[in-house]
Scaffold this active site. Structure first.
Site, PDB file in Angstrom:
ATOM      1  N   GLU A 115      41.249  36.037  45.554  1.00  0.00           N
ATOM      2  CA  GLU A 115      42.028  35.303  44.550  1.00  0.00           C
ATOM      3  C   GLU A 115      43.186  34.539  45.185  1.00  0.00           C
ATOM      4  O   GLU A 115      44.313  34.546  44.677  1.00  0.00           O
ATOM      5  CB  GLU A 115      42.504  36.241  43.449  1.00  0.00           C
ATOM      6  CG  GLU A 115      41.364  36.929  42.717  1.00  0.00           C
ATOM      7  CD  GLU A 115      41.785  37.590  41.416  1.00  0.00           C
ATOM      8  OE1 GLU A 115      43.013  37.739  41.185  1.00  0.00           O
ATOM      9  OE2 GLU A 115      40.902  37.940  40.620  1.00  0.00           O
ATOM     10  N   GLU A 117      34.094  41.023  40.867  1.00  0.00           N
ATOM     11  CA  GLU A 117      34.899  42.037  40.167  1.00  0.00           C
ATOM     12  C   GLU A 117      34.734  41.840  38.673  1.00  0.00           C
ATOM     13  O   GLU A 117      34.808  40.721  38.154  1.00  0.00           O
ATOM     14  CB  GLU A 117      36.396  41.909  40.480  1.00  0.00           C
ATOM     15  CG  GLU A 117      36.847  42.458  41.802  1.00  0.00           C
ATOM     16  CD  GLU A 117      38.366  42.384  41.947  1.00  0.00           C
ATOM     17  OE1 GLU A 117      39.056  42.164  40.917  1.00  0.00           O
ATOM     18  OE2 GLU A 117      38.866  42.526  43.066  1.00  0.00           O
TER      19      GLU A 117
END
Length: 538
Positions: free
Chosen positions: A139, A290
């Site tokens: 991220e 995820e």
């Protein structure tokens, strides 16, 4: 973790919102999709855990749970050796703080591959083929934006080093992006990538992924979509539970129906990819690196973080990917079904941040299940769900008033057989609310066939594998098992983790922005005035 929507300014949202609510007939969007073999479900393994299992014990645990796909956040050789012995394959990670070195020096990247990857890449018969992919950073656009200029160079250098190794099975290199890089994903057909990132980063990344047959890695969290929706998204829609057709979201541009948030988020990404018009990128498969649901959180700030909801989401996710294999409305069929990694295997009780931050795991660090998944028929994945030894008792952290109210319901409208906790009966003693409620909860839970949600009781109940029977009191679950062995423990020995003290900085997963809140306020007000019976998440 990414959120469901990333809005711009309030004025820029009004026109597409009205169009979404009022449009009735539009041409469908045709989007190509790409799959990569049979879809699978894996789990992520974080290590911020008190008394984490040793590598050898972890290998035994993975075998027992039939887990063959994992994602690690680094490339620890001890864990990779354990995974090799367990017959598992792993995505290994390059931590964000290593990006500068790898992105600045191809030689450093080549050395990293030689040291961390090749011993576990199946180079020859003596090296196990453990590593399935490399996730470079995590991220980065939101967690460490200063490292963005070196992210793509690091990916290219690592990919080049792997290509030079002439592996028999190529190892793809990509980077997990937060869903927040996608803007206006509601409805999916109008989604696009953040304009600041689109041309300078996302388009070159997609081109590289297409050229190297690597997936677009994304972290998708319907939980945060629900949290930020202020009631617009129904809980059932986020949990893969069916909704009446009148409550399903219909994309006015494609007339496609969306029965769950997860698929809608995936299709929003597909549209954003198509809109960049990068040659070959339409064939880049999506890998969900995820997704998950917390089992515990602050009761006021995180009301949906519960064991029941976590059980429901993760159980239904596994069924959705492994059994249903529906793909998405824009890319239907098993061949287009995205594989996914559940965040996460163990509760990381040492992680700072909100209460929920330490409670995303399927298990506690010692291997005890936080809750029991209901995924029978999913090829043996997560073997703990097949146990016949589960009971429902009063949750350790539930307030006594809530426990009393739930017991009253179970013994009344719930029609549980509570005879055994009446005066003079075998389970009357000890004569206290929690003991009586635990029996009542288990009586109801067993009468419902231990179905998902039947041990919730508005957060007052919890599933345990420890038999709560004691002295002359035999719980209904024990009776159904035909097991008359008395247990001296009336509750599970593990309790939900409390809020962790520490730094206010933790691994970013939400990417919350003010634009989304503004979007939802506009949505609520306009929906009330304009339409009362439209097909929309209400």
């Amino acid at each position: 973790m990414g959120s469901w929507s990333r809005g711009g300014s309030g004025s820029s949202l009004l026109t597409p919102l009205l169009f979404f609510l009022l449009s009735l007939h539009c041409s469908p969007v045709v989007v190509s999709a790409a799959g990569s073999g049979e879809p699978y479900v894996g789990v992520t393994i974080g290590t911020a855990v008190t008394n984490l299992l040793s590598p050898s014990d972890l290998a035994d645990f993975l075998r027992a749970q039939h887990i063959t796909r994992v994602r690690l956040y680094d490339a620890d050789p001890r864990l990779l050796s354990a995974l090799a012995s367990a017959g598992a394959r792993a995505i290994v990670g390059v931590p964000n703080d290593e990006l500068l070195a790898l992105g600045s020096s191809p030689a450093t990247a080549a050395a990293w591959v030689a040291r961390r990857v090749l011993p576990f890449a199946g180079v020859n018969s003596s090296t196990p083929a453990v590593i399935s992919a490399i996730a470079v950073g995590d991220e980065v656009p939101t967690a460490l934006p200063s490292a963005l200029p070196v992210l793509l160079p690091a990916i290219r250098s690592l990919a080049s080093a792997l290509a030079a190794a002439n592996l028999s099975s190529p190892i793809p290199v990509s980077t997990p992006l937060p869903f927040s890089v996608v803007e206006d994903p509601f409805p999916p057909s109008q989604a696009f990538f953040n304009q600041t990132l689109a041309k300078t980063f996302v388009a070159p990344l997609l081109a590289h992924l297409a050229n190297t047959s690597a997936p677009l890695m994304l972290n998708l969290y319907p939980y945060y979509s629900l949290m930020q929706s202020d009631g617009v998204i129904p809980l059932d829609n986020a949990l893969f539970r069916p909704l009446p057709p009148s409550l399903e979201m219909v994309d006015p541009n494609t007339l496609l129906h969306y029965t769950n948030v997860f698929d809608a988020m995936l299709d929003a990404v597909r549209v954003a990819v198509r809109n960049l018009n990068v040659s070959g990128s339409g064939g880049v498969p999506i890998l969900v690196t995820e997704t998950g649901w917390p089992s515990y959180g602050d009761r006021r700030a995180e009301p949906y973080a519960s064991k029941d909801n976590a059980d429901t989401y993760n159980s239904n996710l596994i069924k959705h990917v492994l059994q249903d294999k529906p793909g998405t409305p824009m890319a239907p069929g098993a061949a287009a079904q995205s594989s996914a990694y559940i965040y996460e295997l163990f509760n990381e009780d040492l992680r700072p941040g909100p209460v929920s931050e330490a409670n995303w795991g399927l298990f506690y660090g010692n291997g005890t299940p936080v809750y029991l998944l209901h995924v029978s028929g999913a090829g043996g994945l997560l073997g703990n769900d097949t146990t016949d030894r589960s009971f429902c008792v009063a949750a350790d952290d539930a307030e006594e008033k809530a426990v009393q109210a739930a017991m009253d319901w179970a013994c009344g409208p719930g029609r549980a057989d509570c005879t055994a906790i009446q005066p003079g009966q075998g389970c009357y003693l000890p004569n206290d609310v929690r003991s009586h409620a635990s029996y009542a909860f288990d009586a109801y839970y067993q009468s419902q066939g231990r179905a998902a949600g039947s041990c919730y009781f508005q957060g007052a109940g919890m599933v345990t594998t420890t038999d709560p029977s004691h002295d002359n009191c035999l719980f209904p679950g024990s009776k159904q098992l035909g097991n008359h062995t008395k247990s001296g423990s009336a509750s599970n020995t593990t309790t939900p983790t409390s809020d962790a003290e520490g730094s206010a900085i933790w691994r970013l997963r939400t990417g919350r922005e003010k634009g989304f809140s503004l979007f939802l306020r506009l949505l609520l007000s306009i929906t009330v005035v304009i339409v009362t019976d439209s097909n929309f998440w209400t």
